[in-house]
Design a protein around this motif. Structure first.
Motif, mmCIF file in Angstrom:
data_model
loop_
_atom_site.group_PDB
_atom_site.id
_atom_site.type_symbol
_atom_site.label_atom_id
_atom_site.label_comp_id
_atom_site.label_asym_id
_atom_site.label_seq_id
_atom_site.Cartn_x
_atom_site.Cartn_y
_atom_site.Cartn_z
ATOM 1 N N HIS A 162 7.422 4.849 12.458
ATOM 2 C CA HIS A 162 6.340 5.709 12.951
ATOM 3 C C HIS A 162 6.933 6.850 13.780
ATOM 4 C CE1 HIS A 162 2.833 2.828 12.539
ATOM 5 N NE2 HIS A 162 3.819 1.947 12.522
ATOM 6 N N HIS B 175 9.068 0.675 7.588
ATOM 7 C CA HIS B 175 8.710 2.073 7.867
ATOM 8 C C HIS B 175 8.944 2.399 9.333
ATOM 9 C CE1 HIS B 175 5.161 -0.437 8.514
ATOM 10 N NE2 HIS B 175 4.819 0.412 9.472
ATOM 11 N N GLN C 253 3.692 -5.767 13.066
ATOM 12 C CA GLN C 253 3.741 -5.146 11.731
ATOM 13 C C GLN C 253 2.515 -5.564 10.922
ATOM 14 O OE1 GLN C 253 7.290 -6.121 9.476
ATOM 15 N NE2 GLN C 253 6.938 -4.493 7.968
ATOM 16 N N THR C 254 1.897 -4.601 10.286
ATOM 17 C CA THR C 254 0.717 -4.911 9.460
ATOM 18 C C THR C 254 0.942 -4.551 7.993
ATOM 19 O OG1 THR C 254 -0.307 -2.766 9.950
ATOM 20 C CG2 THR C 254 -0.926 -4.623 11.375
ATOM 21 N N VAL C 255 1.832 -3.608 7.734
ATOM 22 C CA VAL C 255 2.180 -3.277 6.345
ATOM 23 C C VAL C 255 3.636 -3.708 6.147
ATOM 24 C CG1 VAL C 255 2.500 -1.449 4.636
ATOM 25 C CG2 VAL C 255 0.525 -1.371 6.192
ATOM 26 N N ILE D 155 0.847 -1.206 0.000
ATOM 27 C CA ILE D 155 0.000 0.000 0.000
ATOM 28 C C ILE D 155 0.884 1.258 0.000
ATOM 29 C CG2 ILE D 155 -0.323 0.112 2.531
ATOM 30 C CD1 ILE D 155 -3.434 0.484 1.406
ATOM 31 N N PHE D 156 2.070 1.168 0.601
ATOM 32 C CA PHE D 156 2.962 2.328 0.614
ATOM 33 C C PHE D 156 3.569 2.556 -0.779
ATOM 34 C CE2 PHE D 156 3.911 1.600 5.420
ATOM 35 C CZ PHE D 156 2.629 2.020 5.731
ATOM 36 N N ILE E 268 -2.722 5.640 -4.948
ATOM 37 C CA ILE E 268 -3.714 5.971 -3.918
ATOM 38 C C ILE E 268 -3.262 7.246 -3.210
ATOM 39 C CG2 ILE E 268 -4.544 3.582 -3.563
ATOM 40 C CD1 ILE E 268 -2.966 3.560 -0.963
ATOM 41 N N LEU F 270 4.493 8.576 9.009
ATOM 42 C CA LEU F 270 5.282 7.403 8.623
ATOM 43 C C LEU F 270 6.408 7.838 7.702
ATOM 44 C CD1 LEU F 270 2.363 4.931 7.797
ATOM 45 C CD2 LEU F 270 3.699 5.052 9.903
ATOM 46 N N PHE G 51 4.508 10.504 5.013
ATOM 47 C CA PHE G 51 3.104 10.936 4.895
ATOM 48 C C PHE G 51 2.388 10.672 6.210
ATOM 49 C CE2 PHE G 51 3.927 6.843 2.864
ATOM 50 C CZ PHE G 51 3.110 5.989 3.589
ATOM 51 N N LEU G 52 1.248 11.325 6.375
ATOM 52 C CA LEU G 52 0.480 11.134 7.609
ATOM 53 C C LEU G 52 -0.027 9.707 7.679
ATOM 54 C CD1 LEU G 52 -1.751 14.358 7.859
ATOM 55 C CD2 LEU G 52 0.495 13.918 8.918
ATOM 56 N N ASP G 53 0.157 9.079 8.844
ATOM 57 C CA ASP G 53 -0.478 7.778 9.060
ATOM 58 C C ASP G 53 -1.981 8.010 9.112
ATOM 59 O OD1 ASP G 53 -1.665 5.473 10.487
ATOM 60 O OD2 ASP G 53 0.426 4.844 10.725
ATOM 61 N N ILE G 54 -2.688 7.176 8.380
ATOM 62 C CA ILE G 54 -4.139 7.360 8.269
ATOM 63 C C ILE G 54 -4.818 7.240 9.635
ATOM 64 C CG2 ILE G 54 -4.854 4.963 7.781
ATOM 65 C CD1 ILE G 54 -6.401 6.231 5.336
ATOM 66 N N SER G 55 -4.208 6.486 10.556
ATOM 67 C CA SER G 55 -4.847 6.285 11.868
ATOM 68 C C SER G 55 -4.707 7.514 12.769
ATOM 69 C CB SER G 55 -4.237 5.074 12.581
ATOM 70 O OG SER G 55 -2.917 5.362 13.013
ATOM 71 N N ILE H 114 1.160 4.428 -2.696
ATOM 72 C CA ILE H 114 1.203 5.870 -2.358
ATOM 73 C C ILE H 114 2.361 6.533 -3.097
ATOM 74 C CG2 ILE H 114 1.729 7.498 -0.473
ATOM 75 C CD1 ILE H 114 0.005 5.626 1.357
ATOM 76 N N ASN I 227 7.702 -1.449 13.750
ATOM 77 C CA ASN I 227 7.278 -2.830 13.979
ATOM 78 C C ASN I 227 7.844 -3.677 12.850
ATOM 79 O OD1 ASN I 227 5.652 -2.024 16.201
ATOM 80 N ND2 ASN I 227 4.032 -1.404 14.796
HETATM 81 P P1 AMP Z 1 2.482 -1.199 11.145
HETATM 82 O O1 AMP Z 1 1.261 -1.795 11.767
HETATM 83 O O2 AMP Z 1 3.570 -0.856 12.098
HETATM 84 O O3 AMP Z 1 2.947 -2.066 9.986
HETATM 85 O O4 AMP Z 1 2.020 0.201 10.560
HETATM 86 C C1 AMP Z 1 1.251 0.336 9.414
HETATM 87 C C2 AMP Z 1 0.583 1.670 9.501
HETATM 88 O O5 AMP Z 1 0.160 2.022 8.194
HETATM 89 C C3 AMP Z 1 -0.659 1.702 10.389
HETATM 90 O O6 AMP Z 1 -0.438 2.615 11.471
HETATM 91 C C4 AMP Z 1 -1.762 2.190 9.449
HETATM 92 O O7 AMP Z 1 -2.648 3.094 10.059
HETATM 93 C C5 AMP Z 1 -0.982 2.830 8.327
HETATM 94 N N1 AMP Z 1 -1.660 2.853 7.025
HETATM 95 C C6 AMP Z 1 -2.267 1.812 6.409
HETATM 96 N N2 AMP Z 1 -2.763 2.217 5.216
HETATM 97 C C7 AMP Z 1 -2.465 3.529 5.091
HETATM 98 C C8 AMP Z 1 -2.711 4.520 4.102
HETATM 99 N N3 AMP Z 1 -3.389 4.249 2.966
HETATM 100 N N4 AMP Z 1 -2.264 5.776 4.305
HETATM 101 C C9 AMP Z 1 -1.600 6.089 5.434
HETATM 102 N N5 AMP Z 1 -1.331 5.201 6.415
HETATM 103 C C10 AMP Z 1 -1.754 3.937 6.249
#
Ligand code: AMP
Length: 139
Positions: free
Chosen positions: A100, A98, A92-94, A4-5, A13, A39, A27-31, A8, A85
């Motif tokens: 934070h 990266h 880690q989810t993405v 997803i990054f 996106i 991030l 860029f700003l973290d969406i959360s 961007i 993460n």
């Molecule tokens: P992590 O869980 O450490 O891998 O962090 C992934 C981060 O990416 C999370 O804090 C999400 O909120 C952020 N994120 C996911 N999709 C997007 C997006 N499209 N734009 C900005 N931040 C995003």
């Protein structure tokens, strides 16, 4: 499939980009865990810290340092967590390396990343052995 990054970076996106050069984007973290949560991401897609070349992560940290100061100036944040993460068990989810930048404003937030202290459970020899194993792996 690009992360997803990467999407961007390729402008496939949208994102609120605050910094960009030939190697790094931020860029700003969406959360927006807190106001200004940002991030910092290398443009080349590496899965995590274990894959990223040290030269690249150094550059990412250089930009992170610059941005931490800018976020402090922009929002008056005099505290900040800098967090990465790496791997599923680390949250880690993405899977595109990266960092934070999470500015802190509220005293109530201060314990959010409090680590468990195992000091009382370790012998001096166990510390010595852990340090030895890491030094050995570096050589
Ligand atoms: P992590 O869980 O450490 O891998 O962090 C992934 C981060 O990416 C999370 O804090 C999400 O909120 C952020 N994120 C996911 N999709 C997007 C997006 N499209 N734009 C900005 N931040 C995003």
């Amino acid at each position: 499939m690009p992360s997803i990054f990467s999407k961007i970076i390729l402008r496939e996106i949208p994102a609120h980009i605050v910094y960009e050069d030939d190697q790094v984007i931020a860029f700003l973290d969406i959360s927006q865990a807190t106001k200004g949560h940002t991030l910092v991401v290398p443009k080349v897609e590496y899965k995590d810290i274990f894959e990223v070349p040290e030269k690249t992560s150094s550059r990412v940290f250089e930009v992170a340092t610059k941005l931490a100061k800018a976020i402090q100036k922009a929002f008056g944040a005099h505290a900040m967590n800098i967090l990465s993460n790496n791997g599923e068990y680390a949250g880690q989810t993405v899977f595109h390396f990266h960092i934070h930048l999470i500015p802190r404003y509220d005293k109530a937030d201060e314990n959010l990343f409090k680590l468990k202290n195992n000091q009382g459970n370790l012998t001096p020899d166990e510390y010595k052995e852990r340090a030895r194993l890491i030094k050995e792996a570096l050589s």
